[in-house]
Design an enzyme around this catalytic site. Structure first.
Site, PDB file in Angstrom:
ATOM      1  N   ASP A  90       0.908  -1.261  -0.545  1.00 42.60           N
ATOM      2  CA  ASP A  90      -0.048  -0.311  -0.220  1.00 42.60           C
ATOM      3  C   ASP A  90       1.037   1.123   0.323  1.00 42.60           C
ATOM      4  O   ASP A  90       0.561   2.747  -0.795  1.00 42.60           O
ATOM      5  CB  ASP A  90      -0.778  -0.016   1.630  1.00 42.60           C
ATOM      6  CG  ASP A  90      -2.065  -1.189   1.030  1.00 42.60           C
ATOM      7  OD1 ASP A  90      -2.492  -1.203  -0.501  1.00 42.60           O
ATOM      8  OD2 ASP A  90      -3.076  -1.399   1.628  1.00 42.60           O
ATOM      9  N   CYS A  91       1.791   1.248   1.510  1.00 44.97           N
ATOM     10  CA  CYS A  91       2.896   2.865   0.885  1.00 44.97           C
ATOM     11  C   CYS A  91       4.195   2.497  -0.435  1.00 44.97           C
ATOM     12  O   CYS A  91       4.522   3.180  -0.703  1.00 44.97           O
ATOM     13  CB  CYS A  91       3.567   2.442   2.316  1.00 44.97           C
ATOM     14  SG  CYS A  91       3.955   1.371   3.295  1.00 44.97           S
TER      15      CYS A  91
END
Lengths: 401, 136
Positions: free
Chosen positions: A138-139
């Site tokens: 996600d990051c």
């Protein structure tokens, strides 16, 4: 006698008396130990040879969008880098080879390009191809990256070598009836040649055989820039037999070193190819020895005639880890170009460059004389003879499920 | 007057089947020692020779080669050392069968003597920094 901080004061005033480990020999002959120890402030050493436990870690900066190289795969000029760190930290080892390198499938392999060559090109300021795949988070959403990187644009590039500057080494020969290709070079059959690899009387640890001067934190010449000793090197083995003068008669001490790659020069970090063996990196290292006592000075007066190396067969004894040696020989004998082994005259060759070792010792001398390089007090000593360290072999055990 | 030279001959594909060296011996009374030979299909042939004989006959023999369509080069042009890459370690010194690498005993600097080189190529892969280059 002088202390290191007194010597540093003289260096800063441009008044330090600095000589190389070669030059000190004549000075002591002329003036004697006591007077030479009073007059000389620093003795410089040097060595330049293939040192396989060498590598560099890099922080290449974050791409947009971000990619998590850590845990993914990264290639630098097709050579795989280690990614088991944070998102954009990498390590490249000098013996790493491209996945499609034929290696020894056609023996002897050429090993034209490996991690050592990547390090040399990076230091030379050339663009390096970085190709990476990652799993995406996600990051750190990106899964692929193909780009060029350059030494000047990346955050950090640090040379970090777990084992360099071997104190003495084997003389390699081949008793078999076919040519063999080793990390000690090409060895011709039936004692066709004998290869050695040490700067001998100029070699850093042979001028400080009992580690009285060098220690953790010692500032050194490394790859054309400055570096530091960070630990004893791997396989550091101080307990080997020694001569009366304390000089080890076998491979003994080693150094782990570190330094800013951005300040180094490709001339002193040279990617090399050992035919039939692999790729590696020739590293230039110079150790300054502050003359704080007559004893320390006496150690720097070691000559090639005082240093003995074991002659080892690399066709059978070395690969099968047998203890036999074919005798001992001094570096003075090795440098005559021939030695006697089992009654046969054998021509000798070196893998370590003596002219480059001289140049390193001279360069370090110039830096110190010009006040650009001051000496350090060791933060902690390296383990010495009294440490009880022994060299451990791997005795393999069956894995029972 | 006698002459002895090391030369490189490049044969175009149409000539690889002809007994050229035989003619050098038969017609010009030249002695030869083959140092290296290679022929690959559809490519030119290559022959590295040491050629010895009377100077006049030698010149005529070389003329014959040129007339036949063979490119002749002196050998010394073909092996070079990249001085930037050479680190003067000396690994080549005992590897070279011709003794073309000589170590200065005082400075330990390695010099390369083109004249002694027989272009066998052993040094190319045995040189750790790969400073030796061969060009035929």
């Amino acid at each position: 006698m002088k202390t290191i901080s007194e010597i540093n004061e003289k260096i800063k005033r441009g008044q330090a008396v600095v000589v190389t480990a070669e030059e000190i020999l004549d000075i002591v002959k002329e003036k004697g130990i006591a007077r030479a120890a009073r007059e000389v402030d620093v003795v410089t050493t040097g060595t330049f040879g293939p040192m396989c436990s060498s590598g560099a870690y890099l922080n290449v900066g974050h791409s947009k969008p971000r990619i998590k190289l850590g845990g993914g795969r990264v290639y630098l000029n097709d050579v795989p880098a280690y990614t088991g760190f944070a998102a954009v930290d990498l390590m490249i080892g000098c013996t790493a080879l491209p996945d499609d390198d034929p290696k020894n499938r056609a023996h002897p392999g050429e090993f034209i390009y490996g991690g050592g060559h990547v390090i040399e090109e990076l230091v030379a300021g050339k663009d390096i191809r970085l190709v990476a795949t990652a799993y995406g988070t996600d990051c750190y959403p990106r899964k692929k990256l193909e780009t060029l990187i350059n030494l000047k644009d990346i955050n950090e590039a640090v040379l970090f070598n777990p084992r360099n500057a071997y104190q003495n080494y084997n003389v390699a020969v081949n008793l078999s009836d076919k040519t063999i290709y080793t990390y000690m070079g090409v060895l011709k059959p039936k004692l066709g040649n004998a290869n050695y690899c040490s700067a001998g009387q100029l070699s850093p640890l042979l001028n400080d055989p009992l580690y009285k001067s060098v220690g953790i934190g010692t500032r050194i010449f490394l790859g054309g820039g400055t570096g530091y000793v960070v630990w004893q090197g791997t396989q550091h083995n101080p307990g080997v037999p020694r001569t009366e003068g304390g000089v080890p008669r076998k491979p003994a001490g080693t150094l782990a070193v570190i330094g800013d790659l951005k300040l180094m020069k490709p001339q002193w970090l040279r990617g090399v190819s050992m035919q039939g063996y692999g790729a590696t990196l020739a590293v230039g290292i110079g150790l300054p020895i502050p003359i704080v006592s007559e004893e320390v000075l006496r150690y720097t007066t070691v000559t090639d005639a005082d240093i003995l190396a074991p002659i080892v067969d690399y066709s059978e004894t070395y690969p099968q880890r047998k203890p036999d040696s074919l005798g001992e020989v001094s570096y003075a004998q090795l440098k005559t170009g021939k030695i006697k082994v089992q009654g046969k005259e054998v021509p000798t060759a070196s893998l370590s460059s003596y002219p480059r070792a001289v140049e390193i010792a001279q360069t370090l001398k110039r830096w110190i004389k010009q006040g650009e390089f001051t000496l350090t007090e060791a933060v902690a000593p390296l383990p010495g003879v009294e440490s009880g360290i022994t060299f451990k072999n791997l005795e393999d055990r069956p894995i029972v499920e | 007057m006698a002459v002895s030279k090391r030369i490189v001959l490049h044969f175009p594909p149409r000539l690889v089947n002809r007994p050229i060296v035989y003619r050098l011996v038969k017609d010009y009374d030249l002695e030869f020692n083959i140092l290296k030979a290679s022929i690959s299909p559809e490519e030119e042939g290559l022959l590295v020779l040491e050629l010895r004989g009377n100077r006049q006959e030698y010149e005529k023999g070389i003329e014959f080669l040129a007339r036949t369509g063979i490119k002749v080069q002196p050998l010394s042009q073909d092996i070079t050392r990249d001085e930037d890459r050479c680190t003067h370690c000396g690994a080549c010194v005992t590897i070279c069968p011709a003794g073309a690498f000589v170590l200065n005993p005082a400075t330990r600097v390695v010099s390369f003597d083109n004249e002694k080189c027989i272009a066998c190529g052993i040094c190319i892969a045995a040189c750790p920094p790969r400073a030796m280059k061969v060009q035929f």
